[in-house]
Design an enzyme around this catalytic site. Structure first.
Site, PDB file in Angstrom:
ATOM      1  N   HIS A  13       3.051  -5.320  -3.230  1.00  0.00           N
ATOM      2  CA  HIS A  13       2.259  -4.971  -4.416  1.00  0.00           C
ATOM      3  C   HIS A  13       3.066  -5.347  -5.652  1.00  0.00           C
ATOM      4  O   HIS A  13       4.039  -4.680  -5.984  1.00  0.00           O
ATOM      5  CB  HIS A  13       1.973  -3.456  -4.357  1.00  0.00           C
ATOM      6  CG  HIS A  13       1.227  -2.907  -5.520  1.00  0.00           C
ATOM      7  ND1 HIS A  13       1.099  -1.541  -5.730  1.00  0.00           N
ATOM      8  CD2 HIS A  13       0.560  -3.509  -6.530  1.00  0.00           C
ATOM      9  CE1 HIS A  13       0.391  -1.348  -6.827  1.00  0.00           C
ATOM     10  NE2 HIS A  13       0.061  -2.511  -7.334  1.00  0.00           N
ATOM     11  N   ASP A  28       6.533  -1.841  -3.260  1.00  0.00           N
ATOM     12  CA  ASP A  28       6.149  -1.787  -4.675  1.00  0.00           C
ATOM     13  C   ASP A  28       7.157  -2.544  -5.530  1.00  0.00           C
ATOM     14  O   ASP A  28       8.293  -2.100  -5.707  1.00  0.00           O
ATOM     15  CB  ASP A  28       6.080  -0.326  -5.129  1.00  0.00           C
ATOM     16  CG  ASP A  28       4.829   0.353  -4.619  1.00  0.00           C
ATOM     17  OD1 ASP A  28       3.735  -0.192  -4.845  1.00  0.00           O
ATOM     18  OD2 ASP A  28       4.945   1.422  -3.984  1.00  0.00           O
ATOM     19  N   MET A  58       3.695  -5.453  -9.347  1.00  0.00           N
ATOM     20  CA  MET A  58       3.367  -4.855 -10.656  1.00  0.00           C
ATOM     21  C   MET A  58       4.262  -5.543 -11.676  1.00  0.00           C
ATOM     22  O   MET A  58       5.209  -4.951 -12.211  1.00  0.00           O
ATOM     23  CB  MET A  58       3.613  -3.339 -10.603  1.00  0.00           C
ATOM     24  CG  MET A  58       2.569  -2.623  -9.745  1.00  0.00           C
ATOM     25  SD  MET A  58       3.078  -0.977  -9.247  1.00  0.00           S
ATOM     26  CE  MET A  58       3.988  -1.406  -7.761  1.00  0.00           C
ATOM     27  N   MET A  71       8.268  -3.797  -9.134  1.00  0.00           N
ATOM     28  CA  MET A  71       8.079  -3.421 -10.546  1.00  0.00           C
ATOM     29  C   MET A  71       9.094  -4.146 -11.424  1.00  0.00           C
ATOM     30  O   MET A  71      10.244  -4.343 -11.021  1.00  0.00           O
ATOM     31  CB  MET A  71       8.267  -1.914 -10.693  1.00  0.00           C
ATOM     32  CG  MET A  71       7.360  -1.099  -9.786  1.00  0.00           C
ATOM     33  SD  MET A  71       7.532   0.649 -10.115  1.00  0.00           S
ATOM     34  CE  MET A  71       6.416   1.318  -8.863  1.00  0.00           C
ATOM     35  N   MET A  84      -6.161   1.376  -7.905  1.00  0.00           N
ATOM     36  CA  MET A  84      -5.071   2.300  -8.235  1.00  0.00           C
ATOM     37  C   MET A  84      -5.666   3.659  -8.604  1.00  0.00           C
ATOM     38  O   MET A  84      -6.586   3.756  -9.425  1.00  0.00           O
ATOM     39  CB  MET A  84      -4.254   1.780  -9.430  1.00  0.00           C
ATOM     40  CG  MET A  84      -3.393   0.567  -9.156  1.00  0.00           C
ATOM     41  SD  MET A  84      -2.193   0.746  -7.810  1.00  0.00           S
ATOM     42  CE  MET A  84      -1.197   2.130  -8.375  1.00  0.00           C
ATOM     43  N   HIS A 109       4.215  -0.823   2.758  1.00  0.00           N
ATOM     44  CA  HIS A 109       3.850  -1.162   1.376  1.00  0.00           C
ATOM     45  C   HIS A 109       5.103  -1.234   0.506  1.00  0.00           C
ATOM     46  O   HIS A 109       5.887  -0.285   0.452  1.00  0.00           O
ATOM     47  CB  HIS A 109       2.891  -0.092   0.854  1.00  0.00           C
ATOM     48  CG  HIS A 109       2.323  -0.332  -0.509  1.00  0.00           C
ATOM     49  ND1 HIS A 109       1.228  -1.146  -0.734  1.00  0.00           N
ATOM     50  CD2 HIS A 109       2.688   0.140  -1.720  1.00  0.00           C
ATOM     51  CE1 HIS A 109       0.939  -1.148  -2.027  1.00  0.00           C
ATOM     52  NE2 HIS A 109       1.818  -0.383  -2.657  1.00  0.00           N
ATOM     53  N   SER A 138       4.534   3.806   1.339  1.00  0.00           N
ATOM     54  CA  SER A 138       5.253   3.075   0.290  1.00  0.00           C
ATOM     55  C   SER A 138       6.730   3.415   0.371  1.00  0.00           C
ATOM     56  O   SER A 138       7.118   4.582   0.208  1.00  0.00           O
ATOM     57  CB  SER A 138       4.723   3.467  -1.092  1.00  0.00           C
ATOM     58  OG  SER A 138       5.667   3.040  -2.066  1.00  0.00           O
ATOM     59  N   ASP A 146      -4.132   3.469  -3.822  1.00  0.00           N
ATOM     60  CA  ASP A 146      -2.689   3.675  -3.997  1.00  0.00           C
ATOM     61  C   ASP A 146      -2.452   4.663  -5.136  1.00  0.00           C
ATOM     62  O   ASP A 146      -2.852   4.401  -6.271  1.00  0.00           O
ATOM     63  CB  ASP A 146      -2.055   2.308  -4.320  1.00  0.00           C
ATOM     64  CG  ASP A 146      -0.544   2.346  -4.435  1.00  0.00           C
ATOM     65  OD1 ASP A 146       0.056   3.416  -4.274  1.00  0.00           O
ATOM     66  OD2 ASP A 146       0.031   1.256  -4.699  1.00  0.00           O
ATOM     67  N   GLY A 175      -1.115   9.074  -5.234  1.00  0.00           N
ATOM     68  CA  GLY A 175      -1.561  10.448  -5.020  1.00  0.00           C
ATOM     69  C   GLY A 175      -2.424  10.642  -3.782  1.00  0.00           C
ATOM     70  O   GLY A 175      -3.173  11.607  -3.688  1.00  0.00           O
TER      71      GLY A 175
HETATM   72  C1  DX5 Z   1       2.760   3.459  -7.890  1.00  0.00           C
HETATM   73  C2  DX5 Z   1       2.972   2.683  -6.615  1.00  0.00           C
HETATM   74  C3  DX5 Z   1       2.653   3.469  -5.419  1.00  0.00           C
HETATM   75  C4  DX5 Z   1       3.457   4.715  -5.238  1.00  0.00           C
HETATM   76  C5  DX5 Z   1       2.618   5.719  -4.523  1.00  0.00           C
HETATM   77  O1  DX5 Z   1       3.032   2.652  -8.961  1.00  0.00           O
HETATM   78  O2  DX5 Z   1       2.165   1.520  -6.603  1.00  0.00           O
HETATM   79  O3  DX5 Z   1       2.636   2.688  -4.243  1.00  0.00           O
HETATM   80  O4  DX5 Z   1       4.662   4.517  -4.548  1.00  0.00           O
HETATM   81  O5  DX5 Z   1       3.317   6.906  -4.448  1.00  0.00           O
HETATM   82  P1  DX5 Z   1       2.598   8.289  -4.150  1.00  0.00           P
HETATM   83  O6  DX5 Z   1       1.906   8.176  -2.834  1.00  0.00           O
HETATM   84  O7  DX5 Z   1       3.752   9.241  -4.123  1.00  0.00           O
HETATM   85  O8  DX5 Z   1       1.631   8.565  -5.274  1.00  0.00           O
HETATM   86 ZN    ZN Z   2       1.826   0.342  -4.658  1.00  0.00          ZN
END
Ligand code: DX5
Ligand code: ZN
Length: 229
Positions: free
Chosen positions: A69, A38, A71, A40, A140, A36, A11, A176, A178
């Site tokens: 992705h 993200d 969000m 937002m 998630m 990936h 990501s 996705d 952690g």
């Molecule tokens: C969280 C995102 C993830 C995030 C993952 O809202 O969708 O893609 O960047 O980051 P890590 O791998 O650090 O948890």
């Molecule tokens: Zn993501």
């Protein structure tokens, strides 16, 4: 063609925001399978990232597969813009609106692959009626909004359920949040094939030290492959 081989999708939320082109080229040179992105909106999740022009600027640097992705809510008015920006896969959240069926149809109508994502509080059963409209289910394993959060282990059981629901359909299961070498194993065993990792890929590295990205990607991949046996 469709297969369930292990894919690592770094990501770029964890990349250097002043240097996206070089960061994307570095992670791909070091073994990333997908990139990936993200997106937002400060409304569906409490953070703001990339509009369509930013994603379009990433596109020429991505030689593998750009996994976007979303969000955001509402999502439907922006699908075409992210498709035109060059996404290969567009993933929308089942929680983002009342009409996920229409959203997935709209994504497919652009010619892009369509993913559906489930927050940690949303049960696997919520997507049982729309599986034939999806190319990927994103489970998630953190509440979306930020990188670097702690893995929520109930994602493992959810992956197992989704895998059963999918049966023979050519649908990827992505996880996705952690994901790192210590959390990836049980997810693979439960049936996931695609792993998003932000902090676990970018930590300790930089465009001047890209070999660290390579070590981090390999560590996740090796832990994943070990779980298959
Ligand atoms: C969280 C995102 C993830 C995030 C993952 O809202 O969708 O893609 O960047 O980051 P890590 O791998 O650090 O948890
Ligand atoms: Zn993501």
């Amino acid at each position: 063609m469709f297969d369930r081989s292990i894919k690592i999708a770094p990501s770029i939320l964890s990349a250097d925001f002043a240097n996206f082109g070089a960061e994307i080229r570095a992670i791909e040179a070091e073994g990333a399978d997908w990139v990936h992105v993200d997106v937002m909106d400060g409304h569906f999740v409490p953070n703001l990232t990339f509009g369509p022009p930013a994603v379009a600027a990433f596109r020429p640097h991505v030689k593998t597969f750009m996994d976007v992705h979303l969000m955001i809510a509402p999502v439907d008015p922006y699908i075409e813009a992210y498709a035109k920006a060059g996404a290969d896969m567009i993933t929308a959240h089942v929680e983002a609106g009342p009409h996920i069926h229409r959203t997935l149809q709209a994504i497919r109508a652009t010619g892009k692959m369509a993913g559906v994502s489930l927050n940690p509080g949303t049960p696997a059963e919520s997507i049982s009626d729309i599986l034939d409209l999806t190319d990927m289910v994103l489970v998630m394993s953190v509440n979306p909004g930020f990188g670097g959060q702690k893995f929520i282990p109930t994602a493992i059981e959810k992956v197992r359920k989704v895998r059963q629901m999918i049966g023979d359909r050519p649908i990827h299961i992505q996880v996705d949040g952690g994901v790192d070498p210590t959390t990836v194993g049980p997810l693979v065993a439960a049936g996931a094939d695609c792993f998003v990792a932000g902090s676990a890929v970018f930590k300790g590295g930089s465009v001047d030290k890209p070999e660290v990205y390579g070590q981090n990607i390999r560590a996740i991949r090796e832990a994943a492959l070990k779980a298959i046996g």
